[in-house]
Design a protein around this motif. Structure first.
Motif, mmCIF file in Angstrom:
data_model
loop_
_atom_site.group_PDB
_atom_site.id
_atom_site.type_symbol
_atom_site.label_atom_id
_atom_site.label_comp_id
_atom_site.label_asym_id
_atom_site.label_seq_id
_atom_site.Cartn_x
_atom_site.Cartn_y
_atom_site.Cartn_z
ATOM 1 N N PRO A 68 17.663 -102.021 41.751
ATOM 2 C CA PRO A 68 17.809 -100.562 41.830
ATOM 3 C C PRO A 68 19.088 -100.212 42.585
ATOM 4 N N THR A 70 19.566 -98.180 44.789
ATOM 5 C CA THR A 70 19.338 -97.651 46.126
ATOM 6 C C THR A 70 20.120 -98.443 47.167
ATOM 7 N N THR A 105 16.084 -95.821 41.556
ATOM 8 C CA THR A 105 14.955 -96.272 42.366
ATOM 9 C C THR A 105 14.234 -97.391 41.630
ATOM 10 N N LEU A 106 13.357 -98.069 42.314
ATOM 11 C CA LEU A 106 12.563 -99.121 41.692
ATOM 12 C C LEU A 106 11.702 -98.546 40.567
ATOM 13 N N GLU A 107 11.139 -97.377 40.786
ATOM 14 C CA GLU A 107 10.301 -96.751 39.770
ATOM 15 C C GLU A 107 11.100 -96.449 38.505
ATOM 16 N N GLU A 108 12.326 -95.927 38.663
ATOM 17 C CA GLU A 108 13.177 -95.651 37.506
ATOM 18 C C GLU A 108 13.538 -96.937 36.774
#
Length: 140
Positions: A68, A70, A105-108
């Motif tokens: 990610p 981030t 992000t990790l979710e994305e």
């Protein structure tokens, strides 16, 4: 844009012979393969990857999963450019392309990889990092 039928007509063979030549089928003589490949070169023939994907179900694409975004420090490391260059060179040798998956992000990132998988945009994935706790949906 030249088609298999155009190549077949130029080479004096059937379209199925052109198709078998593209797959380097052993049933086609080397003499015929040379003739077909010469016709391809003369006509500037390029195989239609969309048609091949429909016929074989393969994308000839590898997904490369980056961390990610981030952590900007992690993604800006020269390692990633070096490894992407090496993966791309090897993929090219095998008539493959790479598709890069990442997210803010990790979710994305997880959503991007799941989407690539569902849409069959990659035949497989090379993951260039790991997380201690990550849970992907396993309903594929």
């Amino acid at each position: 844009m030249a088609t298999i039928k155009d190549v077949a007509k130029r080479a004096g063979v059937s379209p199925s012979t052109v198709s078998r030549t593209l797959k380097d089928n052993q049933a086609i003589s080397e003499e015929t393969k040379v003739k077909v490949r010469a016709a391809m070169d003369e006509l500037g023939y390029v195989p239609n990857s969309a048609a091949q994907m429909l016929a074989t179900g393969l994308t000839h694409s590898l997904g490369v999963v980056l961390p990610p975004l981030t952590d900007r420090e992690k993604i800006s490391q020269p390692f990633y450019m070096e490894i992407l260059t090496a993966i791309n060179e090897e993929a090219s040798c095998h008539s493959q392309v790479i598709s890069i998956a990442t997210g803010a992000t990790l979710e994305e990132l997880v959503k991007q990889v799941e989407l690539m998988h569902r849409q069959k945009r990659a035949d497989g994935f090379i993951i260039l990092y790991s997380e201690k706790k990550i849970q992907l949906k396993t309903t594929y």
